[in-house]
Design a protein around this motif. Structure first.
Motif, PDB file in Angstrom:
ATOM      1  N   UNK A  94       0.765  -1.176   0.079  1.00 24.24           N
ATOM      2  CA  UNK A  94       0.140  -0.037   0.067  1.00 24.24           C
ATOM      3  C   UNK A  94       0.740   1.281   0.177  1.00 24.24           C
ATOM      4  N   UNK A  95       0.190   2.288  -0.122  1.00 25.54           N
ATOM      5  CA  UNK A  95       0.926   3.685  -0.455  1.00 25.54           C
ATOM      6  C   UNK A  95       1.669   4.085   1.100  1.00 25.54           C
ATOM      7  N   UNK A  96       0.983   3.768   2.268  1.00 22.32           N
ATOM      8  CA  UNK A  96       1.626   3.927   3.513  1.00 22.32           C
ATOM      9  C   UNK A  96       3.026   3.237   3.608  1.00 22.32           C
ATOM     10  N   UNK A  97       3.005   2.193   3.125  1.00 24.33           N
ATOM     11  CA  UNK A  97       4.305   1.309   3.137  1.00 24.33           C
ATOM     12  C   UNK A  97       5.170   1.705   2.157  1.00 24.33           C
ATOM     13  N   UNK A  98       4.785   2.224   0.918  1.00 20.28           N
ATOM     14  CA  UNK A  98       5.730   2.884   0.080  1.00 20.28           C
ATOM     15  C   UNK A  98       6.432   4.070   0.449  1.00 20.28           C
ATOM     16  N   UNK A  99       5.939   4.897   1.156  1.00 24.11           N
ATOM     17  CA  UNK A  99       6.347   6.130   1.768  1.00 24.11           C
ATOM     18  C   UNK A  99       7.602   5.783   2.764  1.00 24.11           C
ATOM     19  N   UNK A 100       7.042   4.705   3.632  1.00 19.90           N
ATOM     20  CA  UNK A 100       8.148   4.482   4.426  1.00 19.90           C
ATOM     21  C   UNK A 100       9.322   4.066   3.907  1.00 19.90           C
ATOM     22  N   UNK A 101       9.115   2.873   2.860  1.00 21.61           N
ATOM     23  CA  UNK A 101      10.218   2.194   2.235  1.00 21.61           C
ATOM     24  C   UNK A 101      11.241   3.298   1.211  1.00 21.61           C
ATOM     25  N   UNK A 102      10.186   4.287   0.726  1.00 20.50           N
ATOM     26  CA  UNK A 102      11.170   5.376   0.122  1.00 20.50           C
ATOM     27  C   UNK A 102      12.097   5.965   0.804  1.00 20.50           C
ATOM     28  N   UNK A 103      11.758   6.307   2.239  1.00 26.35           N
ATOM     29  CA  UNK A 103      12.679   6.630   3.032  1.00 26.35           C
ATOM     30  C   UNK A 103      14.012   6.085   3.186  1.00 26.35           C
ATOM     31  N   UNK A 104      13.683   4.569   3.197  1.00 29.97           N
ATOM     32  CA  UNK A 104      14.959   3.944   3.584  1.00 29.97           C
ATOM     33  C   UNK A 104      15.768   3.766   1.994  1.00 29.97           C
ATOM     34  N   UNK A 105      14.902   3.888   0.860  1.00 31.56           N
ATOM     35  CA  UNK A 105      15.623   3.648  -0.425  1.00 31.56           C
ATOM     36  C   UNK A 105      16.412   5.091  -0.498  1.00 31.56           C
ATOM     37  N   UNK A 106      15.734   6.017  -0.078  1.00 34.60           N
ATOM     38  CA  UNK A 106      16.619   7.387  -0.265  1.00 34.60           C
ATOM     39  C   UNK A 106      17.867   7.384   0.595  1.00 34.60           C
ATOM     40  N   UNK A 107      17.450   6.885   1.840  1.00 33.42           N
ATOM     41  CA  UNK A 107      18.640   6.838   2.844  1.00 33.42           C
ATOM     42  C   UNK A 107      19.952   5.949   2.362  1.00 33.42           C
ATOM     43  N   UNK A 108      19.631   4.689   1.880  1.00 33.14           N
ATOM     44  CA  UNK A 108      20.558   3.774   1.685  1.00 33.14           C
ATOM     45  C   UNK A 108      21.208   3.844   0.180  1.00 33.14           C
ATOM     46  N   UNK A 109      20.478   4.475  -0.590  1.00 33.38           N
ATOM     47  CA  UNK A 109      20.978   4.681  -1.974  1.00 33.38           C
ATOM     48  C   UNK A 109      21.267   6.170  -2.281  1.00 33.38           C
ATOM     49  N   UNK A 110      21.216   6.849  -1.226  1.00 33.60           N
ATOM     50  CA  UNK A 110      21.598   8.411  -1.385  1.00 33.60           C
ATOM     51  C   UNK A 110      20.948   8.873  -2.438  1.00 33.60           C
ATOM     52  N   UNK A 111      19.948   9.105  -2.851  1.00 34.27           N
ATOM     53  CA  UNK A 111      19.138   9.617  -3.750  1.00 34.27           C
ATOM     54  C   UNK A 111      17.476   9.977  -3.338  1.00 34.27           C
ATOM     55  N   UNK A 112      16.895  10.425  -4.201  1.00 35.56           N
ATOM     56  CA  UNK A 112      15.562  10.952  -3.969  1.00 35.56           C
ATOM     57  C   UNK A 112      14.828  10.321  -5.080  1.00 35.56           C
ATOM     58  N   UNK A 113      13.614   9.233  -4.768  1.00 37.11           N
ATOM     59  CA  UNK A 113      12.817   8.575  -5.389  1.00 37.11           C
ATOM     60  C   UNK A 113      12.009   9.599  -5.998  1.00 37.11           C
TER      61      UNK A 113
END
Ligand code: BEZ
Length: 212
Positions: free
Chosen positions: A74-93
């Motif tokens: 769901x969208x709430x899960x995506x929002x939390x996951x995107x924070x992780x992606x941005x952090x570990x991949x040093x980017x902005x989805x």
């Protein structure tokens, strides 16, 4: 669910996403599109893929290709996951991820292959032309992350061959010589391609990339 094949019209849909409600056709407008699925949120390979995709967005933009990811959460899960992606991949989805917890879009695009996994999507890729026809379909298993350089390379080929009477040979990269379309006789090809035509065999004629 119907099988989607090359040349078919990409089915339209409206779905929730990490950036709000999205209608596929409105989102694409007159652009090309790439729709790519991810098995699930908070999974390692998907995290690397989405971070990489974000870093490649400028290259997709240059080619007039709108990016659209999908994961069966769901969208709430995506929002939390995107924070992780941005952090570990040093980017902005910086493109939407469809929230497909009801699997509506996954089913529409046949992204769940039950003999691989009953609940998660495989790694599907659909490249959609401005006229909404499907130009490329790729299917990778969950265990293999995709090569985003290859996705750009194939888009370069699809766009070149959509507008010029050529095809691209094995391992072709933008700017390299291309194959004259087999339907064109060689004398006609010499008129169409003023940079020259090399007749290696009557059925294999090479010409410089007409856009280079
Ligand atoms: C991954 O994204 O890492 C993954 C997801 C599902 C199965 C295996 C790997």
């Amino acid at each position: 669910m119907a099988t989607i094949r090359l040349g078919d019209i990409a089915p339209d849909f409206t779905a929730d996403s990490s950036m709000g409600t999205i209608n596929l056709y409105d989102y694409l407008g007159d652009s090309w599109g790439i729709l790519f699925s991810h098995p699930a949120d908070f999974t390692p390979v998907c995290t690397t893929e989405l971070g990489t995709a974000a870093k490649f967005k400028e290259e997709f933009d240059k080619r007039n290709v709108k990016m659209l990811a999908l994961s069966v959460d769901g969208a709430d899960s995506h929002a939390e996951w995107i924070k992780d992606i941005n952090e570990v991949q040093q980017t902005t989805v910086n493109f939407p991820i469809i929230a497909d917890d009801d699997k509506k879009v996954s089913d529409l695009y046949d992204m769940i292959h039950p003999n691989a996994d009953n609940n998660l999507t495989v790694r599907s890729v659909f490249i959609i032309a401005p006229d909404k026809t499907v130009k490329l379909i790729l299917t990778y298993p969950a265990s293999t992350g995709r090569n985003f350089y290859e996705l750009l390379r194939v888009i370069d080929s699809l766009q070149l061959t959509a507008y010029h009477k050529v095809a691209t040979p094995a391992n072709w990269e933008s700017g390299e010589d291309v194959v004259v379309s087999p339907a064109i006789p060689t004398d006609e090809a010499r008129e169409i391609f003023p940079k020259g035509v090399d007749e290696v065999k009557p059925y294999l004629r090479m010409t410089p990339d007409p856009t280079a």
